[in-house]
Design an enzyme around this catalytic site. Sequence first.
Site, PDB file in Angstrom:
ATOM      1  N   LYS A 109       1.452 -21.083 -24.664  1.00  0.00           N
ATOM      2  CA  LYS A 109       1.689 -20.291 -23.450  1.00  0.00           C
ATOM      3  C   LYS A 109       3.174 -19.976 -23.315  1.00  0.00           C
ATOM      4  O   LYS A 109       3.554 -18.854 -22.975  1.00  0.00           O
ATOM      5  CB  LYS A 109       1.158 -21.053 -22.218  1.00  0.00           C
ATOM      6  N   GLN A 131      -1.653 -27.456 -16.177  1.00  0.00           N
ATOM      7  CA  GLN A 131      -2.514 -27.589 -17.345  1.00  0.00           C
ATOM      8  C   GLN A 131      -3.570 -28.671 -17.094  1.00  0.00           C
ATOM      9  O   GLN A 131      -3.258 -29.770 -16.635  1.00  0.00           O
ATOM     10  CB  GLN A 131      -1.659 -27.924 -18.585  1.00  0.00           C
ATOM     11  N   ASP A 157      -4.020 -18.903 -12.910  1.00  0.00           N
ATOM     12  CA  ASP A 157      -5.219 -19.397 -13.594  1.00  0.00           C
ATOM     13  C   ASP A 157      -6.488 -18.910 -12.899  1.00  0.00           C
ATOM     14  O   ASP A 157      -7.577 -19.003 -13.462  1.00  0.00           O
ATOM     15  CB  ASP A 157      -5.228 -20.936 -13.580  1.00  0.00           C
TER      16      ASP A 157
END
Length: 286
Positions: free
Chosen positions: A54, A98, A121
Amino acid sequence: METKILWGKELAQETIERIAREVQNFQEEGKRSPGLAVILVGNDPASQIYVSHKERACEKAGIHSMGYRLPSSTSMDEMLNLIDQLNQREEVDGILVQLPLPSHLDPSPIIEAIDPVKDVDGFHPLNMGKLALGEEDIVPCTPKGVMALLDHYGIEVEGQEVVVVGASNIVGKPLSLLLVNRMATVTVCHIKTQELALHTQKAQIIFTATGVAHLIKKEMVPQGVIIFDIGISRINGKIVGDADFEGLQGWANAITPVPGGVGPMTVAMLMVNTLEAYKKRINQET
Ligand code: GUN
């Protein structure tokens, strides 16, 4: 029948290059760079790899990534304080925590603490709720990447018999909602499904996201099926998907490879979501 390979890596790369050009245009207008804060708690090896992918994509896209690597002993209060600070910071457009988190940290209050406009997200209940209502706003990255691949390869899902294997909050549930929103007939299978093959056998398109290596075999699917393999696991150190890729050659109409299929699209869609969040926010800054 030759099985078509549905690659994602080129499309992901093109997407990131397009974002880099857009970011450059904003900079030429004197605007600041988009900013993404990435929080990684603990030292799960797979998560460390995902986070580094990422961050590398951010570099290519011209997005300023701010990495927060925290010890596994991090408390809920510390997490909520950090998110609160990031919510307030002007130059932070996206906040990503995460997953999975260490077991003492319940992800729900942490995700709910993220300002929904910075929830790149798409996991916040507000964004998930909009998705469930067919009012898609920020959509989770992996399902969004799958839809982008469907569009890229011209695969129509409306009216199709599709089976989603795996019902996680990250992939299976939001993907099922996206497919329902596109008027597919969707069956969702999961760990308690008694006879998976009974369902996969009638599918025109299968989306599988379980992390069980080679779960989906030729005998379980009709000839000509299309398979989107969203699973990642390892056999003797080699990365493999949920589908028995070799065994399905010549039987399936098309299949996404692992690696190189859906995976790179997830990262590209994170860049898309971050740029979108940035655009909404700079339009409000004067
Ligand atoms: N863990 C596995 N996939 C994801 C994802 O898309 N986002 C986050 N935050 N964590 C993940």
